[in-house]
Design a protein around this motif. Structure first.
Motif, PDB file in Angstrom:
ATOM      1  N   TRP A  34       0.602  -1.262  -0.160  1.00 24.98           N
ATOM      2  CA  TRP A  34       0.021  -0.225   0.006  1.00 24.98           C
ATOM      3  C   TRP A  34       0.832   0.929   0.057  1.00 24.98           C
ATOM      4  CZ3 TRP A  34      -4.829  -0.653  -0.073  1.00 24.98           C
ATOM      5  CH2 TRP A  34      -5.807  -1.926   0.633  1.00 24.98           C
ATOM      6  N   ILE A  37      -1.215   7.922   0.515  1.00 15.99           N
ATOM      7  CA  ILE A  37      -1.666   9.327  -0.284  1.00 15.99           C
ATOM      8  C   ILE A  37      -2.037  10.196   1.304  1.00 15.99           C
ATOM      9  CG2 ILE A  37      -2.168   7.625  -1.616  1.00 15.99           C
ATOM     10  CD1 ILE A  37      -5.297   7.577  -1.064  1.00 15.99           C
ATOM     11  N   ASN A  44       0.403  12.591   0.417  1.00 11.04           N
ATOM     12  CA  ASN A  44       1.078  11.634  -0.394  1.00 11.04           C
ATOM     13  C   ASN A  44       2.629  12.359  -0.080  1.00 11.04           C
ATOM     14  OD1 ASN A  44      -0.460  10.634  -2.800  1.00 11.04           O
ATOM     15  ND2 ASN A  44      -0.761  12.846  -3.465  1.00 11.04           N
ATOM     16  N   GLY A 122     -10.116  -0.292  -3.970  1.00 16.00           N
ATOM     17  CA  GLY A 122      -8.680   0.205  -3.612  1.00 16.00           C
ATOM     18  C   GLY A 122      -7.735   0.826  -2.874  1.00 16.00           C
ATOM     19  N   THR A 123      -8.765   1.340  -1.563  1.00 18.06           N
ATOM     20  CA  THR A 123      -8.461   2.532  -0.747  1.00 18.06           C
ATOM     21  C   THR A 123      -8.139   1.592   0.912  1.00 18.06           C
ATOM     22  OG1 THR A 123      -8.960   4.213  -1.808  1.00 18.06           O
ATOM     23  CG2 THR A 123      -8.431   5.748   0.030  1.00 18.06           C
ATOM     24  N   TYR A 125      -8.566   2.568   4.667  1.00 17.82           N
ATOM     25  CA  TYR A 125      -8.514   3.548   5.297  1.00 17.82           C
ATOM     26  C   TYR A 125      -8.347   3.426   6.860  1.00 17.82           C
ATOM     27  CZ  TYR A 125     -10.722   5.915   2.358  1.00 17.82           C
ATOM     28  OH  TYR A 125     -11.661   6.213   0.030  1.00 17.82           O
ATOM     29  N   GLN A 138      -3.523   3.250  -0.823  1.00 18.52           N
ATOM     30  CA  GLN A 138      -3.875   2.980  -1.890  1.00 18.52           C
ATOM     31  C   GLN A 138      -3.255   1.932  -2.536  1.00 18.52           C
ATOM     32  OE1 GLN A 138      -2.923   5.246  -5.313  1.00 18.52           O
ATOM     33  NE2 GLN A 138      -4.995   5.375  -6.372  1.00 18.52           N
ATOM     34  N   LYS A 139      -3.584   0.721  -2.447  1.00 18.68           N
ATOM     35  CA  LYS A 139      -3.414  -0.479  -3.262  1.00 18.68           C
ATOM     36  C   LYS A 139      -2.445  -0.080  -4.661  1.00 18.68           C
ATOM     37  CE  LYS A 139      -5.794  -3.995  -4.839  1.00 18.68           C
ATOM     38  NZ  LYS A 139      -6.809  -5.541  -4.772  1.00 18.68           N
TER      39      LYS A 139
END
Length: 141
Positions: A34, A37, A44, A122-123, A125, A138-139
């Motif tokens: 991961w 982000i 980022n 795909g995120t 948390y 993010q994957k």
């Protein structure tokens, strides 16, 4: 008497299947690499040495994780609680002196306060006990 007993058993089985499948899908969804982000006040965030993205990896079979904090790295174990609870336990961390510790401190704080997680599109948390997002990842694989 038998029809109501059978109905109760079927209702129980359906509920159990729903909860179990959600837990399995969440758990198996962690088993990736991961990219961070968002954490604290940073979008980022990058490593201080090479200005590369920060990454975390979770290994479901060993219940271990490894990640970059910005300057230092951390590894530890995790345990799942219920269908969406998670506790991250740091075992080891490098202890280099860094020019700026802001990202590092936000990352450590997020890991310490994480009590739950969710995965959507795909995120990943990482959430505190009230459901507030502490970190978004993010994957990438």
């Amino acid at each position: 008497m038998r029809p109501s007993l059978l109905g109760s058993f079927l209702a129980f089985w359906i509920l159990l299947s729903l909860f179990t499948s959600k837990a399995f899908s969440q758990e198996s969804g962690l088993n990736h690499r991961w990219k961070v982000i968002y954490v604290g006040k940073f979008q980022n965030p990058k490593s201080q040495k090479r200005m590369e993205a920060l990454f975390f990896e979770f290994d479901q079979s060993s219940r271990a994780y490894f990640g970059s904090l910005g300057c230092n790295s951390v590894s530890g174990t995790f345990s799942l609680v219920g269908t969406d609870g998670i506790l991250l336990k740091p075992n080891t961390s490098t202890l280099m002196t860094c020019p700026s510790m802001e990202v590092e401190l936000d990352m450590q704080n997020a890991l310490e306060k994480t009590r739950a997680y969710k995965i959507e599109t795909g995120t990943l948390y990482l959430l505190d006990e009230s459901g507030k997002t502490l970190m978004m990842l993010q994957k990438v694989d």
